[in-house]
Design a protein around this motif. Structure first.
Motif, PDB file in Angstrom:
ATOM      1  N   HIS A 693       0.563   5.592 -16.226  1.00  9.91           N
ATOM      2  CA  HIS A 693      -0.234   5.129 -15.099  1.00  9.91           C
ATOM      3  C   HIS A 693       0.588   4.296 -14.111  1.00  9.91           C
ATOM      4  CE1 HIS A 693      -3.168   5.811 -18.411  1.00  9.91           C
ATOM      5  NE2 HIS A 693      -3.783   6.440 -17.429  1.00  9.91           N
ATOM      6  N   PRO A 694       0.502   4.624 -12.815  1.00  9.69           N
ATOM      7  CA  PRO A 694       1.188   3.828 -11.786  1.00  9.69           C
ATOM      8  C   PRO A 694       0.345   2.618 -11.394  1.00  9.69           C
ATOM      9  CG  PRO A 694       0.106   5.696 -10.769  1.00  9.69           C
ATOM     10  CD  PRO A 694      -0.137   5.827 -12.254  1.00  9.69           C
ATOM     11  N   ASP A 695       0.994   1.618 -10.789  1.00  9.20           N
ATOM     12  CA  ASP A 695       0.253   0.486 -10.242  1.00  9.20           C
ATOM     13  C   ASP A 695      -0.198   0.833  -8.822  1.00  9.20           C
ATOM     14  OD1 ASP A 695       2.489   0.196  -8.606  1.00  9.20           O
ATOM     15  OD2 ASP A 695       3.330  -1.453  -9.778  1.00  9.20           O
ATOM     16  N   ALA A 696      -0.767  -0.161  -8.123  1.00 10.92           N
ATOM     17  CA  ALA A 696      -1.317   0.097  -6.794  1.00 10.92           C
ATOM     18  C   ALA A 696      -0.240   0.523  -5.803  1.00 10.92           C
ATOM     19  CB  ALA A 696      -2.039  -1.142  -6.289  1.00 10.92           C
ATOM     20  N   LEU A 697       0.972  -0.057  -5.899  1.00  9.10           N
ATOM     21  CA  LEU A 697       2.030   0.293  -4.955  1.00  9.10           C
ATOM     22  C   LEU A 697       2.444   1.753  -5.127  1.00  9.10           C
ATOM     23  CD1 LEU A 697       4.101  -0.405  -2.795  1.00  9.10           C
ATOM     24  CD2 LEU A 697       5.615  -1.221  -4.608  1.00  9.10           C
ATOM     25  N   SER A 698       2.702   2.171  -6.367  1.00  8.28           N
ATOM     26  CA  SER A 698       3.093   3.564  -6.600  1.00  8.28           C
ATOM     27  C   SER A 698       1.972   4.518  -6.198  1.00  8.28           C
ATOM     28  CB  SER A 698       3.462   3.769  -8.072  1.00  8.28           C
ATOM     29  OG  SER A 698       4.659   3.091  -8.394  1.00  8.28           O
ATOM     30  N   THR A 699       0.714   4.141  -6.497  1.00  5.99           N
ATOM     31  CA  THR A 699      -0.417   4.976  -6.102  1.00  5.99           C
ATOM     32  C   THR A 699      -0.464   5.122  -4.584  1.00  5.99           C
ATOM     33  OG1 THR A 699      -1.687   4.278  -8.040  1.00  5.99           O
ATOM     34  CG2 THR A 699      -2.915   5.232  -6.214  1.00  5.99           C
ATOM     35  N   ALA A 700      -0.264   4.015  -3.867  1.00  8.71           N
ATOM     36  CA  ALA A 700      -0.305   4.055  -2.403  1.00  8.71           C
ATOM     37  C   ALA A 700       0.793   4.952  -1.845  1.00  8.71           C
ATOM     38  CB  ALA A 700      -0.176   2.644  -1.849  1.00  8.71           C
ATOM     39  N   LEU A 701       2.011   4.826  -2.368  1.00 10.49           N
ATOM     40  CA  LEU A 701       3.127   5.645  -1.879  1.00 10.49           C
ATOM     41  C   LEU A 701       2.892   7.122  -2.181  1.00 10.49           C
ATOM     42  CD1 LEU A 701       6.116   3.362  -2.958  1.00 10.49           C
ATOM     43  CD2 LEU A 701       5.234   3.689  -0.644  1.00 10.49           C
ATOM     44  N   MET A 702       2.395   7.403  -3.376  1.00  8.23           N
ATOM     45  CA  MET A 702       2.135   8.790  -3.770  1.00  8.23           C
ATOM     46  C   MET A 702       1.059   9.418  -2.890  1.00  8.23           C
ATOM     47  SD  MET A 702       1.331  10.118  -7.617  1.00  8.23           S
ATOM     48  CE  MET A 702      -0.079   9.017  -7.824  1.00  8.23           C
TER      49      MET A 702
END
Length: 843
Positions: A693-702
């Motif tokens: 699971h990614p955090d909010a930053l990785s989710t946003a970039l993805m």
């Protein structure tokens, strides 16, 4: 194998084949498909049947073969002299001994050196080197390899002062069992040396290590993990490269200090001085000069009574009057063209620099105070809800009456909150107005909803990506959500949807409002919907508000995402909730007098299908897409409903061979076959839980990358990166990523994983072979290999990455992306990339 070869040749499918002397291309037994179908010759079939019968033990057939057996000639001329009356086609094969080769010839081959101009031609089919010639070539090859490059080592061990290693089996197989007097080896230390001149035993022979000129190799000279090239000279291995990096050399020079000129005198414009070490400085030498007085004109410097050489400024021009200050040291360098001293750095005294800093800080504080005194309270002009400039890396230049930051100075420039009036005025001036906010359509709404499992629900906030930062980046009115909906427990439904609960279907949506992420997690739907119109704007595309939500449930199987109660666990909760939500969206759009369409459908799913057999997940994707489009058609909602996909990353532990992860490759297949847009490869993004699971930053970039992908496709650019076209030639495999844009090429971010869980070959692996070298050229990858590989794969490692300290990535790893990047609009300071997806190709 000779009988099998004859069977494949005489009973082939097509006339032409590889090696037929006609330039055909296609291996036996099929042959070149571009040529005509092949009809076997009856005489050839009779001879083939006799051979088969003899092989099975028929004595009569053996006698017939012996009577018509081929002939061996001492040279080519003897065969020609025998003539076609003797060399009839019934012989099948003859052999001629020619120089260093034994040449096999066939009666109806005329592509390679035929003996005769008419049939039977007796052209060459195979050439076999004689043993003496093979031995000679092997000797040349071994000698060339020994002397032409660094030999590979294996089993590096021993101690830092008594190193041991073996030559790699590839070298031994090539006949290299020791080092020649000029051989080089590549050596990566596993321990540093504590004594000078350590010993190194290679293939049983011990050498002493020295530096590049044969002098002493110092204690602690080897750095663990660094690559060194050692070159043999007699019984010594000299360190030819790797001993000092450019950065370390610069530090050594810095530590050694710069010579300070002594006995400075002369006049203000004609300075004289002496070198502490004596002699006239050579080109490139830097020295420290401390003038006694300020100059009044052009300056020259004479050292140790030598010629007067001009002193130039850092710009190469004459030093202006007053450019040299009394007692203020300057660093100068001797140049060759033109022959001058050039100032490299001036005003080096600490007190002087401190004074400049103090003056600058005082001026800056005064300017900031002046601006603060002139701040105007303009909060009333900003449309509610007001969101201040976010972050902590700035100086506030202007604030409103409530101390909300309106204009700030960041390290890389100004940032500010612009009024609604400003945006509307700019939209009119640029011709992008449409009556809506910042050029957004005021008569249409597009739905881009999201379905999936836990990654669609989103990642937890971190300092670099929280609720405030996410909202501050959004264009007002560009992303919308339904308001007034409730789940079955009576609570409000936000952008993350009801999840594992159902909607309260007796409560209907009251309208739409500005989309916002969940207070505790980013939710995958928000970055995509809020960033899409901003990326459309970059291409000059029409901007239409995006209505969004998430339909997913953490861990859900794809079989429980359809409307069929006979698949999976029998649940149709996701489908029923999704159908209700689309009904509500249609009703709200109709009440507002807006058209409604579904151009895209976001898909964040796959991990739960890790154990699915090959082909199953791909089939389920096609089923889901068909059913989803049928649902929209039944509700009379238009749009292509193209699926925007992310390739599942795998997990931090993929070491179980029973978990094949076919779903990862099948998402790529689905998009290659036209099922959707493969927007992201999720293995590229950091995880936060050492699982998946990614955090909010990785989710946003993805998810912002998906917005970039959609806008690029709408602008006419292909996005999905297909698996490469593979070809092999003499131990070199070429992988051509032919679907890259013409203005981009492959880039390797080699430091991405700090070398953990991935070797130097970018993330490529061979099944049944070993990669010994790899290289990128443009859009192509070249892999030099040994063995007979049956499969090439990328970012498909089978390993447990949880053992790595502070692991931040899943186990499958690849470092390739394209050269095309873009600044994130949602996460300042971060870059969006087009990562190469994982794939497997059977050879």
């Amino acid at each position: 194998m000779a009988l099998l070869d004859d069977i494949n040749r005489l009973l082939r499918d097509h006339t032409g084949y590889t090696g037929d002397g006609q330039g055909s291309n296609g291996p036996l037994p099929v042959g070149d498909r571009s040529t005509a179908r092949y009809t076997p010759n009856m005489r050839d079939l009779r001879e083939l049947m006799k051979t088969i019968a003899q092989t099975l033990g028929d004595p009569g057939a053996l006698q017939d073969i012996l009577a018509n057996s081929g002939k061996v000639f001492a040279n080519r001329a003897d065969a020609v002299s025998a003539g076609q009356s003797v060399l009839t086609g019934v012989l099948g094969r003859i052999a001629t001994i020619e120089a260093d080769h034994l040449v096999y010839r066939a009666p109806y081959q005329n592509g390679d050196d035929p003996l005769f101009d008419s049939a039977p031609y007796w052209g060459a089919t195979d050439r076999f080197p004689r043993q003496s010639f093979v031995d000679y070539l092997d000797g040349l090859r071994s000698a060339a390899i020994r002397s032409s490059g660094a030999l590979r080592l294996t089993n590096i061990g021993g101690t830092g002062d008594a190193i041991t290693a073996d030559l790699h089996p590839v070298m031994v197989d090539a006949g290299i069992t020791d080092l020649s007097t000029s051989s080089e080896v590549e050596f990566v230390p596993v321990a540093t040396n504590t004594a000078v001149n350590p010993s190194f035993t290679v293939a049983g022979v011990t050498y002493q290590i020295r530096n590049s000129d044969g002098g002493t190799w110092p204690a602690n000279g080897f750095v663990v993990g660094r690559s060194y090239t050692l070159r043999r000279r007699n019984n010594v291995l000299r360190v030819a490269s790797g001993d000092v990096t450019a950065t370390e050399l610069a530090k050594l020079v810095d530590r050694a200090g710069i010579q300070k000129l002594e006995n400075v005198g002369g006049t203000e414009n004609a300075i004289s001085a002496a070198m502490p070490s004596g002699g006239f400085p050579a080109t490139g030498v830097r020295v420290l000069l401390t003038p006694l007085v300020a100059n009044t004109g052009d300056v020259t410097l004479s050292i140790d009574g030598g010629p007067a050489v001009q002193v130039r400024g850092m710009d190469g021009q004459q030093v202006p009057p007053g450019g040299l200050r009394p007692a203020q040291p300057i660093l100068i360098e001797r140049m060759s063209s033109p022959s001058v001293w050039r100032i490299v750095m001036d005003n080096l005294s600490k007190s002087y620099v401190d004074g400049l800093i103090q003056e600058t800080q005082t001026d800056l504080r005064a300017d900031v105070a002046l601006v603060a005194d002139q701040t105007v309270a303009i909060a009333a002009e900003i449309a509610a809800p007001f969101i201040s400039v976010q972050g902590d890396d700035f100086i506030v230049m202007e604030s409103d009456a409530s101390s909300n930051a309106l204009r700030v100075m960041r390290p890389d420039g100004q940032d500010m909150i612009m009024s609604q009036t400003f945006w509307e005025r700019g939209a009119d001036a640029l011709g992008i107005g449409g009556g809506g906010s910042a050029g957004l359509s005021d008569d249409a709404i597009q739905i881009v909803s999201e379905n999936g499992q836990s990654l669609s629900v989103g990642g937890a906030y971190v300092p670099e990506m929280n609720y405030e930062i996410a909202m501050a980046s959004a264009l007002p009115g560009a992303a919308l959500m339904l308001s007034g909906l409730q789940h079955s427990d009576g609570g409000e439904v936000r952008i993350d949807g009801p999840r594992s609960r159902s909607y309260n279907m007796t409560v209907h949506a009251s309208g739409v409002r500005q989309a916002e992420p969940h207070p505790g997690i980013i939710t995958g739907a928000f970055p995509l919907s809020s960033m899409l119109n901003l990326h459309r704007q970059d291409h000059g595309l029409a901007m239409v508000p995006i209505l969004t939500t998430c339909h997913g449930i953490a861990g859900v199987a794809i079989e429980d995402m359809d409307d069929d109660p006979l698949t999976g666990s029998g649940s149709t909760l996701i489908w029923d909730n999704m159908s209700f939500w689309y009904d509500e969206a249609k009703a709200v759009a109709a009440a507002a007098g807006k058209t409604l369409s579904v151009p895209y459908h976001d898909w964040l799913h796959g991990t739960s299908a890790s154990t699915a057999p090959a082909g199953q997940y791909l089939s389920r994707l096609w089923d889901y897409q068909r059913d989803f489009r049928a649902l929209l058609a039944a509700k009379e909602i238009g749009g292509a409903a193209i699926m925007v996909m992310g390739q599942p990353a795998g997990a931090s532990n993929t070491s179980n061979p029973a978990v094949a992860w076919h779903c990862r490759d099948e998402v790529l297949q689905f998009c290659e076959q036209g099922g959707g847009i493969l927007a992201t490869a999720e293995h590229w993004y950091e995880i936060s839980d050492n699982n998946v699971h990614p955090d909010a930053l990785s989710t946003a970039l993805m998810q912002e990358t998906r917005a970039w992908a959609i806008a690029s496709v709408e602008a006419g650019q292909r996005w999905t990166i297909h698996r490469p076209v593979v070809s092999t030639d003499e131990g070199v495999m070429t992988l051509d990523f032919a679907t890259l844009h013409e203005d981009e090429y492959l880039v390797a971010d080699v430091s991405k994983y700090n070398g953990e869980g991935i070797d130097q070959h970018f993330g490529f692996e061979l099944i049944g072979g070993e990669i010994v070298a790899s290289e990128l050229r443009g859009r192509q990858v070249f892999l030099t290999y040994t063995g007979t590989p049956a499969q090439v794969r990328y970012a498909y490692q089978e390993q447990d990455a949880r053992v790595f300290d502070d692991n931040r990535y899943v186990a499958p790893r690849g470092v390739l992306r394209t050269s095309k990047t873009k600044r994130s609009k949602m996460a300042p300071g971060h870059i969006l990339v087009r990562a190469i997806p994982a794939f497997r190709i059977n050879l």
